[in-house]
Motif scaffolding. Sequence first.
Motif, PDB file in Angstrom:
ATOM      1  N   GLU A 254       0.827  -1.195   0.000  1.00 54.38           N
ATOM      2  CA  GLU A 254       0.000   0.000   0.000  1.00 54.38           C
ATOM      3  C   GLU A 254       0.869   1.255   0.000  1.00 54.38           C
ATOM      4  OE1 GLU A 254      -3.327   0.711  -0.035  1.00 54.38           O
ATOM      5  OE2 GLU A 254      -3.585  -1.386  -0.601  1.00 54.38           O
ATOM      6  N   GLU A 335       0.384  10.123  -2.409  1.00 52.51           N
ATOM      7  CA  GLU A 335      -0.281   8.825  -2.355  1.00 52.51           C
ATOM      8  C   GLU A 335      -1.195   8.622  -3.560  1.00 52.51           C
ATOM      9  OE1 GLU A 335      -2.318   7.658   1.142  1.00 52.51           O
ATOM     10  OE2 GLU A 335      -0.605   7.946   2.476  1.00 52.51           O
ATOM     11  N   LYS A 336      -1.930   9.659  -3.937  1.00 51.87           N
ATOM     12  CA  LYS A 336      -2.828   9.567  -5.087  1.00 51.87           C
ATOM     13  C   LYS A 336      -2.048   9.297  -6.369  1.00 51.87           C
ATOM     14  CE  LYS A 336      -6.375  12.103  -7.684  1.00 51.87           C
ATOM     15  NZ  LYS A 336      -7.125  13.383  -7.794  1.00 51.87           N
ATOM     16  N   ARG A 339      -1.095   5.626  -6.421  1.00 49.00           N
ATOM     17  CA  ARG A 339      -2.243   4.751  -6.710  1.00 49.00           C
ATOM     18  C   ARG A 339      -2.625   4.815  -8.188  1.00 49.00           C
ATOM     19  NH1 ARG A 339      -4.184   2.807  -2.018  1.00 49.00           N
ATOM     20  NH2 ARG A 339      -3.782   4.010  -0.113  1.00 49.00           N
ATOM     21  N   ASP A 342      -0.011   2.799  -9.959  1.00 46.63           N
ATOM     22  CA  ASP A 342      -0.206   1.367  -9.726  1.00 46.63           C
ATOM     23  C   ASP A 342      -1.339   0.811 -10.581  1.00 46.63           C
ATOM     24  OD1 ASP A 342       1.835   1.260  -7.914  1.00 46.63           O
ATOM     25  OD2 ASP A 342       0.563   1.281  -6.124  1.00 46.63           O
TER      26      ASP A 342
END
Length: 353
Positions: A254, A335-336, A339, A342
């Motif tokens: 994560e 973080e965005k 993501r 990913d």
Amino acid sequence: LVRYHLAMSGTAFQRDLMDPKTIEDFAALVQSPERLRLLLVLTVCDIRAVGPNVWNGWKAALLRQLYNAAEQVLSGGTLAGGRADRIRHIQAEVAKRLASWSDAEKDEHFARGYAPYWLSFDPDSLARQAELVRGAERGRQPLAIEHRVDAARSVTEITIYTLDTHGLFARLAGAMAVSGANIVDAKIFTLANGMALDTFWIQDLEGKPFDDPQRLARLSARVELALSNRLNIQRELDQQRSSWPKRDQVFTVEPRVLIDNNASDTFTVIEVNGRDRPGFLHVVTRALTRLNLQIASAHITTYGERAVDVFYVKDLFGLKVVNQDKLKQVAEAVEKSIRTFDARFEPLPKAAE
């Protein structure tokens, strides 16, 4: 030793070892030379026991640097006196290595670098960089690139001298990613003449020096394309995906962003965790650039499938980031971006294969 068995590797691989506070904080934790020796032995054994190719000369060099600096403090020494005295001593050593330069040329070059620059390299490295800068200035070159293979540390050192522009680090990281180079450390400086003098330490995908002449030539060409905005980094990475080593996604990694304003007196330290894959560093640094943060150094470590990238940053005014809303914005935006990155690598559903 059990409680802090990761302290030495975490400090050596994820913190700026040229920052005196890094050494002072580590020495305060360890508290004695005997504990330091035991912790070094435990750390080396721990890393080497993980698996083949995990231990390398680069990690050895970082641990050696941390051990020597901490031992000096724990033995009653200091970190080379006051800042001004240290800079004068270093510049005097550099001057000895520039024997063919006139005094005026030396003075001109010494005036280009701000204090943190002179405290971030040894005299031999500073002298090599001085020659690169002088050659570029004499030839009016918009871009100068130099590489040096350091077999003892299992890395290749890439030094780049070019005009400092917003987002420079992200473009350089992208060019290196599409060239198949892993960045393990980086230091970024803007000189008084508005030019950037950036140093990257890179390895190939097997953790060995990036030393093949043809690959180095391609890397230089891609850096030039990236700096002139003629390299579509995302498209290049997407086209290369089929040739990357296939990894079964056994573990979920994560994205996680941790921000520390106590680790350094002058920088905000941002630790970014995510799944290791080509282009990860480019995506993160692009996000930091869009947040108007200046990156001074980056320290990159991988633990299996997890990448831990640590950045020393300041805001546009050259200050720490202390506003809580801004810090929250930084964490959420980075973080965005991870993501979103990913999501490009998620396997197709069975029905669509």
